[in-house]
Every structure is written in structure tokens, then in C-alpha cells.
Design an enzyme around this catalytic site. Structure first.
Site, PDB file in Angstrom:
ATOM      1  CD  GLN A 100      -2.834   1.365   2.263  1.00  0.00           C
ATOM      2  OE1 GLN A 100      -2.319   1.690   3.321  1.00  0.00           O
ATOM      3  NE2 GLN A 100      -4.148   1.206   2.114  1.00  0.00           N
ATOM      4  CE1 TYR A 179      -3.052   9.561   7.219  1.00  0.00           C
ATOM      5  CE2 TYR A 179      -4.213   7.635   6.380  1.00  0.00           C
ATOM      6  CZ  TYR A 179      -3.652   8.343   7.441  1.00  0.00           C
ATOM      7  OH  TYR A 179      -3.691   7.824   8.712  1.00  0.00           O
ATOM      8  NE  ARG A 226      -8.893   0.904   2.652  1.00  0.00           N
ATOM      9  CZ  ARG A 226      -8.658   0.610   3.913  1.00  0.00           C
ATOM     10  NH1 ARG A 226      -7.537   0.982   4.495  1.00  0.00           N
ATOM     11  NH2 ARG A 226      -9.551  -0.087   4.608  1.00  0.00           N
ATOM     12  N   GLY A 316      -9.443  -6.501   9.168  1.00  0.00           N
ATOM     13  CA  GLY A 316      -8.349  -5.769   9.780  1.00  0.00           C
ATOM     14  C   GLY A 316      -7.925  -6.310  11.125  1.00  0.00           C
ATOM     15  NE  ARG A 317      -8.496  -1.472  15.492  1.00  0.00           N
ATOM     16  CZ  ARG A 317      -9.003  -0.500  16.227  1.00  0.00           C
ATOM     17  NH1 ARG A 317     -10.097  -0.726  16.945  1.00  0.00           N
ATOM     18  NH2 ARG A 317      -8.434   0.688  16.254  1.00  0.00           N
TER      19      ARG A 317
END
Length: 347
Positions: A100, A179, A226, A316-317
Site C-alpha cells: 500500500q 491522506y 483505496r 483488519g484487527r
């Protein structure tokens, strides 16, 4: 209930995934002082190689893109070599991995790169301080000049080439979550009056230039993106954003990317100007391979895929807490619940 997650999925003529469970990018801040991936990181990713595709933690394309401590880079020879160790470990275990590519834009901090300008779409600061380093408050960024933008596009493309040299199977461009690229795509952060601002076409220009430059270097089949149509992180909402993504996403569809990945922490969030959830909006506007994410379990994600809400599920987590997440889901075993204490070490 989850059988559909274990069917192979063909991304394109060069990439087929063994299952539909992706490991989402998870910032861990565990690179060394030169932002080089460590052996512990190689071991960490290798243990999760049963995912259909691993998306690496966000990896900065050049020094002024850094906004968090010890986040890995892909701009030096040592960093490329460090990532080679990671990709070889993943491939040895039968996995696939994308890098990424990341520039944090206005949430970068000069502390990390020896001073100088923080770059963004416009000189619009975000309030707050750097996570894990609260003594560092965010700076007012410089609006990137046309020369700056040209350099950024070139550096994204070089980072993609570096990723392929490092042995990655492709790259996911981080255009989400507030971002740098996302800062061009939202009216809250983009106040420009030149060819990169004011209209959906102009505000999409930087993202598409980055995508096109990377495609030219490594191919569309190895390139993904993304995006966060719903402003929710370090970004104020603006109903005009809908028109930007209404323009951008069909343009992306023309480019035959490997996939588009939703950027959202919790897909239960709804946005009035998107008429609901981010995933639902993306499915309406983007007709090709879509990755869903945002607090889904294997069961709820499998149900969403069965209902054609998206094609692939990023987790994810739970992958932090369960290196063997895929095997546990396949075998119907209970998964360990994530907690923040797990961030202290790579397991």
C-alpha cells in the site's frame, strides 16, 4: 455460512486469489529507525499468508510523506531489500501481497524528515497532534505547486516500481482516509482555483495522474486504489464531494484496475450525500471488483458478498489477534478478540 469466502477469485488474467478474505492494511509502526522492514515484520506477514491477498501496512513513497513513527518506506535501497525479505516469506507460505503506497499529506510532520514543507492540496491545516507522539502538533501545509504535484506523481510511480523490485504482487494506492490523495478529492481540504481544484474533473486529476503513472510503470492488472467517498477521518463533510466521486469512479472503471477498496473504519456509518453506506454507494457507481471493509465479521462479510454488496472482504484487527484467522474461519473455530494491548508486539 462462510463457504463463499473460500472460493477462488480471479482479479484479472495474471492474478487469481485462493480465497476472498483479504488482510486489510494495518499500520503497526514497527520498521527500524531507517524505515526498513524488520525480520519480525517478515515473520508477522508470513504467518498470515493464508489470506487470499495481504495488503501491506501503509508504506511511504518518500521522506516528506511520513506522519507516524517507524512506518516503513519504499524509497531507499535498504527499504526495498527489507521488503524483499517480507515478500519472500509470504510467497514461501503460498501467499500473495500488495504494497500500500502512502503519502500522508497534511498530517505529515517535519519532525520525521528533518524540516521543510508539509504538502497538501491547499493550505488548510488539520487540528490535533501526531498519534504516539502527542507533543508534535500538526502544521499548516503548503499548497502543492504544479511542480510539486509533478514530482509527487513521479515518486508514486517510482515507489510502485520499487515495490515490484521488492517482490510484491502489486500495489494498492492509498487514496483514502484523509491522506494526501484524499485531500485533493474533498472540498474541505481542496480550496484550489487551478486545474486541480473547484470542479469534480479538476479535483480528480491528481488521483488519476497517480493511477495512470503507476499503470504505465507496472500495469493495470497490478494496480489497485483505496478511496473514501465519505469524509470521516481528519476531514469535514461536504455534500459536493459526491459529484467528485461520481466523476472519479467511472474514470477508474475505464482503467481496469485490479480492484477498488473502500476506505472506512465502520461500514455501518451512513452519509446523507451518498444515500447511505460507502460500500453501497461504491457498488452503485463502480461496476468492477470491489473490496468491502469496515467492522465486518467473516459471517456478515460472507452475507454481504452473497448479496453482491461487494466481491472481496478485507479483515483488519481480527488479523492482528489471529495470525491463523483464515484457518479458524474455515474450521468454524472461535477467533480471539482484538484489544489495543496487542499493538505492542508483532505476533
Amino acid at each position: 455460512m462462510t463457504a463463499n469466502l473460500f472460493q477462488p477469485y480471479t482479479l484479472n488474467h495474471t492474478l487469481t486469489l485462493t480465497n476472498k478474505i483479504l488482510m486489510a492494511p494495518l499500520t503497526r509502526c514497527m520498521a527500524d529507525e531507517n524505515l526498513v522492514p524488520t525480520q519480525a515484520m517478515a515473520d508477522y506477514y508470513a504467518r498470515r499468508a493464508e489470506a487470499g491477498l495481504i495488503i501491506s501496512e501503509a508504506t511511504i513513497i518518500r521522506p516528506d510523506g511520513q506522519g507516524y513513527p517507524n512506518t516503513p518506506g519504499l524509497f531507499s535501497t535498504e527499504q526495498i531489500q527489507g521488503w524483499q525479505n517480507v515478500t519472500q516469506a509470504v510467497h514461501a507460505n503460498g501467499g500473495k501481497i500488495f504494497a500500500q503506497l502512502w503519502h500522508t499529506g497534511r498530517v505529515a510532520h517535519p519532525h520525521f524528515f528533518g524540516g521543510g514543507d508539509v504538502l497538501s492540496a491547499s493550505a488548510q491545516a488539520v487540528e490535533g497532534s501526531v498519534p504516539r507522539m502527542r507533543e508534535l502538533t500538526y502544521q499548516t501545509p503548503k499548497a502543492a505547486t504544479l511542480e510539486d504535484i509533478e514530482g509527487l506523481v513521479s515518486d508514486y510511480a517510482q515507489a510502485a516500481a520499487n515495490a515490484m523490485e521488492a517482490g510484491f504482487d502489486g500495489v494498492e494506492i492509498h487514496g483514502a482516509n484523509g491522506y494526501l490523495i484524499d485531500q485533493f478529492l474533498h472540498y474541505d481540504s481542496n480550496r484550489r482555483d487551478d486545474e486541480y481544484g473547484q470542479t469534480p474533473e479538476n479535483m480528480s486529476r491528481f488521483a488519476l495522474e497517480v493511477v495512470d503513472a503507476i499503470i504505465a510503470r507496472i500495469g493495470a492488472d497490478r494496480t489497485a486504489l483505496r478511496v473514501s467517498p465519505g469524509a470521516y477521518f481528519n476531514m469535514g463533510t461536504d455534500a459536493r464531494d459526491r459529484a467528485v466521486f461520481d466523476y472519479l469512479l467511472p474514470e477508474l472503471a475505464k482503467r481496469n484496475l485490479a480492484y477498488v477498496h473502500a476506505g472506512i473504519f465502520d461500514d455501518a456509518m451512513e452519509f446523507d450525500y451518498l444515500d447511505g453506506r460507502v460500500s453501497s454507494y461504491l457498488r452503485k457507481v463502480y461496476p468492477k471488483t470491489l473490496v468491502g471493509v469496515g467492522s465486518y465479521s467473516a459471517e456478515t462479510g460472507a452475507a454481504a458478498i452473497a448479496e453482491s454488496k461487494f466481491d472481496l472482504l478485507a479483515i483488519g484487527r481480527p488479523f492482528i489477534a489471529n495470525p491463523d484467522y483464515v484457518a479458524k474461519v474455515r474450521n468454524g473455530e472461535a477467533v480471539v478478540e482484538y484489544n489495543d494491548a496487542m499493538l505492542a508486539e508483532l505476533v
